[in-house]
Design a protein around this motif. Sequence first.
Motif, PDB file in Angstrom:
ATOM      1  N   GLU A 175       4.042   5.667  -5.550  1.00 18.04           N
ATOM      2  CA  GLU A 175       3.964   5.688  -7.009  1.00 18.04           C
ATOM      3  C   GLU A 175       2.887   6.651  -7.490  1.00 18.04           C
ATOM      4  N   SER A 176       1.757   6.702  -6.769  1.00 14.48           N
ATOM      5  CA  SER A 176       0.681   7.627  -7.145  1.00 14.48           C
ATOM      6  C   SER A 176       1.127   9.078  -7.004  1.00 14.48           C
ATOM      7  N   ILE A 177       1.861   9.367  -5.911  1.00  9.49           N
ATOM      8  CA  ILE A 177       2.366  10.734  -5.703  1.00  9.49           C
ATOM      9  C   ILE A 177       3.357  11.119  -6.807  1.00  9.49           C
ATOM     10  N   HIS A 217       2.289   1.714  -3.453  1.00  8.84           N
ATOM     11  CA  HIS A 217       1.288   2.268  -4.371  1.00  8.84           C
ATOM     12  C   HIS A 217       1.066   3.760  -4.113  1.00  8.84           C
ATOM     13  N   LEU A 218       1.071   4.153  -2.828  1.00  7.89           N
ATOM     14  CA  LEU A 218       0.897   5.564  -2.489  1.00  7.89           C
ATOM     15  C   LEU A 218       2.041   6.409  -3.041  1.00  7.89           C
ATOM     16  N   LYS A 250       0.831  -1.209   0.000  1.00  6.08           N
ATOM     17  CA  LYS A 250       0.000   0.000   0.000  1.00  6.08           C
ATOM     18  C   LYS A 250       0.864   1.258   0.000  1.00  6.08           C
ATOM     19  N   LEU A 298       3.579   9.849  -9.867  1.00  8.95           N
ATOM     20  CA  LEU A 298       2.861  10.022 -11.127  1.00  8.95           C
ATOM     21  C   LEU A 298       2.075  11.328 -11.152  1.00  8.95           C
ATOM     22  N   ALA A 299       1.497  11.684 -10.005  1.00  9.85           N
ATOM     23  CA  ALA A 299       0.716  12.928  -9.938  1.00  9.85           C
ATOM     24  C   ALA A 299       1.601  14.163 -10.039  1.00  9.85           C
ATOM     25  N   SER A 300       2.889  14.016  -9.680  1.00 11.58           N
ATOM     26  CA  SER A 300       3.792  15.173  -9.717  1.00 11.58           C
ATOM     27  C   SER A 300       3.998  15.700 -11.130  1.00 11.58           C
TER      28      SER A 300
END
Length: 198
Positions: free
Chosen positions: A36-38, A33-34, A30, A40-42
Amino acid sequence: ASQRLSLTPLASLIGCAIREASQRGSAMKKLEHLIESIILASRWLLVVFYLGLGLALALYAVSFAFKVWDFAEKVAYLGETDTILKMLSLIDAALVASLLVMVIISGYENFVSRFDNAEGELSWLGKIDAGSLKIKVASTIVAISSIHLLQVFLNAQQYTDDKLMWFTIIHITFVISALFLAYIDKVMADTKKSKGGD
């Protein structure tokens, strides 16, 4: 029976250890994934830069309009050389503006998100990757440098021989850099093709 009783606590301990390891593994997954999401969102932070370039393009358009107005006012009194210099200056401005548009659109599509409602508007949309963009930027810089060098040679009497030499050397450096980038891109494309053929 006594052996079975002694094995029962051991089995329960092993089961608890496995459950704890599984829970730790899921927690780490988890967290992964968090992160990686941050990351990608950057990429959306790049939008600030592209919007800033768009604003710079708008301001440059205003500057270009003043240049055209100034040229229109003086065109009847300018000599042939001065007229050519003014027109070269306008061409130079158009190339710089085209470079900005190319970087904004290609950069956004390559690094942020695809355009949903732009199909058919630009023939090159979706066809320029990061490598192709670098080559196009280098080619545009060479074209801009060529125009500047031509402007310098048309006003050669205002420059010393040393300055003319350095202007020429700088331009040749831009040309060599563009050719080197094109060669690297060609080598990489050939390598991809050979790997795909295998």
